[in-house]
Design a protein around this motif. Structure first.
Motif, PDB file in Angstrom:
ATOM      1  N   GLY A   1      37.180  47.932  47.582  1.00  0.00           N
ATOM      2  CA  GLY A   1      36.354  48.137  46.227  1.00  0.00           C
ATOM      3  C   GLY A   1      37.309  48.942  45.231  1.00  0.00           C
ATOM      4  O   GLY A   1      36.941  48.760  44.005  1.00  0.00           O
ATOM      5  N   ASP A   2      38.138  49.407  45.627  1.00  0.00           N
ATOM      6  CA  ASP A   2      39.157  50.196  44.538  1.00  0.00           C
ATOM      7  C   ASP A   2      40.071  49.447  44.010  1.00  0.00           C
ATOM      8  O   ASP A   2      40.765  48.268  44.601  1.00  0.00           O
ATOM      9  CB  ASP A   2      40.051  51.272  45.294  1.00  0.00           C
ATOM     10  N   GLU A   3      40.454  49.731  42.860  1.00  0.00           N
ATOM     11  CA  GLU A   3      41.420  48.853  42.188  1.00  0.00           C
ATOM     12  C   GLU A   3      42.749  49.178  42.769  1.00  0.00           C
ATOM     13  O   GLU A   3      43.129  50.495  42.859  1.00  0.00           O
ATOM     14  CB  GLU A   3      41.263  49.173  40.772  1.00  0.00           C
ATOM     15  N   HIS A   4      43.796  48.228  42.546  1.00  0.00           N
ATOM     16  CA  HIS A   4      45.121  48.707  43.027  1.00  0.00           C
ATOM     17  C   HIS A   4      45.750  49.622  42.154  1.00  0.00           C
ATOM     18  O   HIS A   4      45.580  49.486  40.868  1.00  0.00           O
ATOM     19  CB  HIS A   4      45.799  47.253  43.227  1.00  0.00           C
ATOM     20  N   LYS A   5      46.577  50.187  42.586  1.00  0.00           N
ATOM     21  CA  LYS A   5      47.486  51.474  41.987  1.00  0.00           C
ATOM     22  C   LYS A   5      48.569  50.918  41.283  1.00  0.00           C
ATOM     23  O   LYS A   5      48.751  51.388  39.713  1.00  0.00           O
ATOM     24  CB  LYS A   5      47.731  52.490  42.812  1.00  0.00           C
ATOM     25  N   TYR A   6      49.094  49.920  41.569  1.00  0.00           N
ATOM     26  CA  TYR A   6      50.325  49.484  40.911  1.00  0.00           C
ATOM     27  C   TYR A   6      50.253  48.348  39.672  1.00  0.00           C
ATOM     28  O   TYR A   6      50.887  48.203  38.996  1.00  0.00           O
ATOM     29  CB  TYR A   6      51.359  48.882  41.812  1.00  0.00           C
ATOM     30  N   ALA A   7      49.000  47.452  40.099  1.00  0.00           N
ATOM     31  CA  ALA A   7      48.790  46.252  39.304  1.00  0.00           C
ATOM     32  C   ALA A   7      47.164  46.393  38.897  1.00  0.00           C
ATOM     33  O   ALA A   7      46.312  46.380  39.974  1.00  0.00           O
ATOM     34  CB  ALA A   7      49.243  44.775  39.933  1.00  0.00           C
ATOM     35  N   GLN A   8      46.657  46.520  37.869  1.00  0.00           N
ATOM     36  CA  GLN A   8      45.531  46.269  37.484  1.00  0.00           C
ATOM     37  C   GLN A   8      44.986  44.938  37.916  1.00  0.00           C
ATOM     38  O   GLN A   8      45.598  43.917  37.749  1.00  0.00           O
ATOM     39  CB  GLN A   8      45.279  46.615  35.975  1.00  0.00           C
ATOM     40  N   ASN A   9      43.484  44.997  38.055  1.00  0.00           N
ATOM     41  CA  ASN A   9      42.645  43.780  38.275  1.00  0.00           C
ATOM     42  C   ASN A   9      42.287  43.317  37.038  1.00  0.00           C
ATOM     43  O   ASN A   9      41.162  43.510  36.616  1.00  0.00           O
ATOM     44  CB  ASN A   9      41.692  44.100  39.342  1.00  0.00           C
ATOM     45  N   LEU A  10      42.794  42.383  36.474  1.00  0.00           N
ATOM     46  CA  LEU A  10      42.629  41.871  35.183  1.00  0.00           C
ATOM     47  C   LEU A  10      41.628  40.875  35.241  1.00  0.00           C
ATOM     48  O   LEU A  10      40.639  40.568  34.426  1.00  0.00           O
ATOM     49  CB  LEU A  10      43.848  41.085  34.516  1.00  0.00           C
TER      50      LEU A  10
END
Length: 134
Positions: free
Chosen positions: A98-107
């Motif tokens: 459930g956490d968003e990835h640190k390097y690439a945003q979940n667009l």
């Protein structure tokens, strides 16, 4: 068998009937009163624990109740009662669910059906490990 055919031995009759001679001489042994009491106590310990106790924990409970008995005798009595410890399943753990990835945003935000065409593009990045192509 002896009365029916006195001219044959027990081993010959058992061989003819394809029965082992040890089964002819077998006599079941009934448990004595102390063993029967232990069986009932083990059954109650298993019921109280929800069948989660194995032979070691059952042995500790029996020794706490002043029944001096070894672990192998406990295991044999549990086997006679067909009691086995039920081990709980280990829950699967997802460390970053459930956490968003640190390097690439979940667009996309898991919206896989866009309103219009040619607005969402996806790709696959495949790399080789030690020169092996996948």
């Amino acid at each position: 068998m002896k009365k029916a055919t006195p001219s044959y031995t027990v081993s010959e009759l058992c061989r003819a009937l394809e029965v082992s001679t040890s089964s002819y001489y077998y006599a079941p042994v009934a448990p004595n009163k102390s063993e029967q009491a232990l069986l009932e106590l083990i059954k109650s310990i298993a019921d109280d624990s929800g069948y989660t106790y194995g032979r070691r924990r059952v042995n500790v409970e029996l020794n706490a109740l002043n029944h001096t008995i070894g672990i192998y005798k406990t295991a044999a009595l549990m086997k006679k009662l067909n009691i086995k410890a039920i081990r709980p399943k280990k829950k699967h753990y997802y460390p970053n669910s459930g956490d968003e990835h640190k390097y690439a945003q979940n667009l996309l935000k898991r919206e896989f059906n866009p309103d219009s065409h040619n607005t969402h593009w996806v790709g696959d990045i495949t790399y080789s490990v030690l020169g092996v192509q996948h």
